[in-house]
Scaffold this motif. Structure first.
Motif, PDB file in Angstrom:
ATOM      1  N   PHE A  73      12.924   0.637   0.104  1.00  0.00           N
ATOM      2  CA  PHE A  73      12.854   0.471   1.594  1.00  0.00           C
ATOM      3  C   PHE A  73      12.220  -0.665   2.076  1.00  0.00           C
ATOM      4  CE2 PHE A  73       9.116   2.779   0.130  1.00  0.00           C
ATOM      5  CZ  PHE A  73       8.132   2.389   0.881  1.00  0.00           C
ATOM      6  N   GLY A  74      12.424  -1.520   1.167  1.00  0.00           N
ATOM      7  CA  GLY A  74      12.067  -3.133   1.641  1.00  0.00           C
ATOM      8  C   GLY A  74      10.703  -3.573   1.140  1.00  0.00           C
ATOM      9  N   ILE A  84      10.689  -5.769  -7.891  1.00  0.00           N
ATOM     10  CA  ILE A  84      12.060  -5.436  -8.802  1.00  0.00           C
ATOM     11  C   ILE A  84      13.148  -4.826  -7.978  1.00  0.00           C
ATOM     12  CG2 ILE A  84      12.790  -4.636 -10.987  1.00  0.00           C
ATOM     13  CD1 ILE A  84      10.318  -5.405 -12.121  1.00  0.00           C
ATOM     14  N   GLY A  85      12.727  -3.642  -7.529  1.00  0.00           N
ATOM     15  CA  GLY A  85      13.702  -2.641  -6.691  1.00  0.00           C
ATOM     16  C   GLY A  85      14.380  -3.101  -5.639  1.00  0.00           C
ATOM     17  N   GLN A  86      13.632  -4.292  -4.873  1.00  0.00           N
ATOM     18  CA  GLN A  86      14.194  -4.670  -3.900  1.00  0.00           C
ATOM     19  C   GLN A  86      15.467  -5.672  -4.230  1.00  0.00           C
ATOM     20  OE1 GLN A  86      12.372  -7.853  -1.451  1.00  0.00           O
ATOM     21  NE2 GLN A  86      12.768  -6.593   0.323  1.00  0.00           N
ATOM     22  N   ARG A  87      14.838  -6.459  -5.156  1.00  0.00           N
ATOM     23  CA  ARG A  87      15.901  -7.454  -5.856  1.00  0.00           C
ATOM     24  C   ARG A  87      17.089  -6.755  -6.566  1.00  0.00           C
ATOM     25  NH1 ARG A  87      18.419 -12.109  -5.497  1.00  0.00           N
ATOM     26  NH2 ARG A  87      18.813 -13.025  -7.485  1.00  0.00           N
ATOM     27  N   THR A 146       1.017  -1.183  -0.054  1.00  0.00           N
ATOM     28  CA  THR A 146       0.058   0.066   0.012  1.00  0.00           C
ATOM     29  C   THR A 146       0.870   1.403  -0.016  1.00  0.00           C
ATOM     30  OG1 THR A 146      -1.619  -1.186   1.110  1.00  0.00           O
ATOM     31  CG2 THR A 146      -1.778   1.047   1.182  1.00  0.00           C
ATOM     32  N   ALA A 147       1.855   1.109   0.671  1.00  0.00           N
ATOM     33  CA  ALA A 147       2.998   2.518   0.803  1.00  0.00           C
ATOM     34  C   ALA A 147       3.372   2.555  -0.634  1.00  0.00           C
ATOM     35  CB  ALA A 147       4.115   2.090   2.113  1.00  0.00           C
ATOM     36  N   ALA A 148       4.020   1.468  -1.277  1.00  0.00           N
ATOM     37  CA  ALA A 148       4.626   1.564  -2.371  1.00  0.00           C
ATOM     38  C   ALA A 148       3.512   2.382  -3.502  1.00  0.00           C
ATOM     39  CB  ALA A 148       5.048   0.133  -2.968  1.00  0.00           C
ATOM     40  N   ALA A 149       2.259   1.690  -3.714  1.00  0.00           N
ATOM     41  CA  ALA A 149       1.146   2.151  -4.288  1.00  0.00           C
ATOM     42  C   ALA A 149       0.869   3.685  -4.236  1.00  0.00           C
ATOM     43  CB  ALA A 149      -0.083   1.455  -4.289  1.00  0.00           C
ATOM     44  N   PHE A 150       0.956   4.194  -2.755  1.00  0.00           N
ATOM     45  CA  PHE A 150       0.796   5.378  -2.408  1.00  0.00           C
ATOM     46  C   PHE A 150       1.932   6.280  -3.382  1.00  0.00           C
ATOM     47  CE2 PHE A 150       2.127   8.910   0.412  1.00  0.00           C
ATOM     48  CZ  PHE A 150       0.869   9.730   0.267  1.00  0.00           C
ATOM     49  N   ILE A 151       3.050   5.999  -3.162  1.00  0.00           N
ATOM     50  CA  ILE A 151       4.234   6.824  -3.735  1.00  0.00           C
ATOM     51  C   ILE A 151       3.915   6.612  -5.223  1.00  0.00           C
ATOM     52  CG2 ILE A 151       6.598   6.766  -4.057  1.00  0.00           C
ATOM     53  CD1 ILE A 151       6.786   5.345  -1.109  1.00  0.00           C
ATOM     54  N   ILE A 152       3.842   5.635  -5.825  1.00  0.00           N
ATOM     55  CA  ILE A 152       3.706   5.556  -7.313  1.00  0.00           C
ATOM     56  C   ILE A 152       2.452   6.448  -7.709  1.00  0.00           C
ATOM     57  CG2 ILE A 152       3.071   4.217  -9.235  1.00  0.00           C
ATOM     58  CD1 ILE A 152       4.451   1.944  -7.591  1.00  0.00           C
ATOM     59  N   SER A 153       1.299   6.553  -7.053  1.00  0.00           N
ATOM     60  CA  SER A 153       0.059   7.234  -7.318  1.00  0.00           C
ATOM     61  C   SER A 153       0.438   8.559  -7.306  1.00  0.00           C
ATOM     62  CB  SER A 153      -1.184   6.980  -6.526  1.00  0.00           C
ATOM     63  OG  SER A 153      -0.675   7.112  -5.195  1.00  0.00           O
ATOM     64  N   ILE A 154       1.311   9.155  -6.307  1.00  0.00           N
ATOM     65  CA  ILE A 154       1.725  10.563  -6.450  1.00  0.00           C
ATOM     66  C   ILE A 154       2.421  11.113  -7.576  1.00  0.00           C
ATOM     67  CG2 ILE A 154       3.020  12.477  -5.057  1.00  0.00           C
ATOM     68  CD1 ILE A 154       2.429  10.815  -2.651  1.00  0.00           C
ATOM     69  N   GLY A 155       3.438  10.410  -8.077  1.00  0.00           N
ATOM     70  CA  GLY A 155       4.011  10.557  -9.286  1.00  0.00           C
ATOM     71  C   GLY A 155       3.137  10.524 -10.635  1.00  0.00           C
ATOM     72  N   VAL A 156       2.395   9.498 -10.622  1.00  0.00           N
ATOM     73  CA  VAL A 156       1.270   9.495 -11.603  1.00  0.00           C
ATOM     74  C   VAL A 156       0.197  10.657 -11.886  1.00  0.00           C
ATOM     75  CG1 VAL A 156      -0.781   8.059 -12.634  1.00  0.00           C
ATOM     76  CG2 VAL A 156       1.819   7.125 -11.809  1.00  0.00           C
TER      77      VAL A 156
END
Length: 252
Positions: free
Chosen positions: A201-202, A206-209, A123-133
């Motif tokens: 941040f965990g 793909i980013g974590q890998r 949910t945190a990752a989706a929140f950050i992505i949604s801001i940029g979009v």
């Protein structure tokens, strides 16, 4: 003078192949440090190893999950707010300073709040992505609707279609569709650029890998997932352009 399509495609492919060959030769001749830069010829084997071990599919599906969620939320809200501000002067005045205040803040600056509010979750990752979009779609929609000729609205009034929803559905959205769709297309790329940062941040994906691999100096794995992102974006862009051509057939 524009080049023929087949010639342009051939030249583009030649450029890519030339870069890969230059990269390979530079490493084999010792012009680049082989312990920090991977050989292009080693990438296919590493890619297959990631698939065989089930890692590739796992991280791609994880990233697609919050990418699609963030993309959908950011796009819908961005279009809604942008169109609403362009059509309603009162709403435009209310939100204009807020937009100027919040727009310069990059999505990554929201990471601490995302962690506090949602924890280290998708949910945190989706929140950050949604801001940029959101901001890409907001400005694209606002500009596209604001640029619609006022004459169209006058014609709509003359035919009894002066209500907000009638103007929205029969005038503003059809006339502004190319600009709105252009914002959606740009948001597809922005979403992928934000995915990696949102996962640093965990959050599994793909980013974590890529971070795990870079910590071990496994740069060939990093390149595998860089190319994966490029391929996924190319696929999404191709599918979107196919849909867009169907939506805008009335223009041809």
């Amino acid at each position: 003078m524009r080049l023929p399509r087949h010639r342009r495609t051939l030249l583009s492919a030649t450029g890519v192949v030339g870069l890969v060959m230059l990269w390979e030769f530079a490493l084999r001749l010792g012009l680049l440090p082989s312990n920090l830069v991977p050989l292009p010829s080693s990438i296919p084997a590493e890619f297959w190893a990631e698939i065989r071990e089930g890692i590739w599919l796992e991280v791609v599906l994880a990233s697609l999950s919050h990418y699609s969620t963030g993309l959908a939320i950011g796009s819908l809200l961005g279009i809604a707010v942008g169109v609403g501000a362009a059509l309603e002067p009162t709403f435009d005045a209310i939100q204009s300073w807020l937009a100027r205040l919040l727009r310069p803040i990059p999505p990554l600056a929201w990471i601490p709040f995302a962690i506090i509010w949602f924890g280290v979750t998708e949910t945190a990752a989706a929140f950050i992505i949604s801001i940029g979009v959101f901001w890409i779609n907001y400005f694209a929609s606002y500009s596209a609707v604001s640029a619609v000729d006022d004459g169209y609205n006058e014609v709509a009034h003359a035919f009894g279609q002066g209500r907000f929803m009638a103007r929205l559905c029969k005038v503003s959205l059809p006339a502004a569709a190319p600009g709105i769709l252009g914002g959606l297309r740009a948001g597809l790329g922005q979403g992928w650029m934000t995915v990696v940062a949102a996962e640093l941040f965990g959050i599994p994906g793909i980013g974590q890998r890529m971070m795990e691999a870079s910590g071990l100096l496994a740069t060939n794995i990093v390149v595998v997932y860089m190319l994966t992102i490029a391929a996924l974006y190319a696929l999404f862009d191709f599918l979107f352009m196919s849909v867009q051509r169907r939506i805008l057939r009335w223009q041809s």
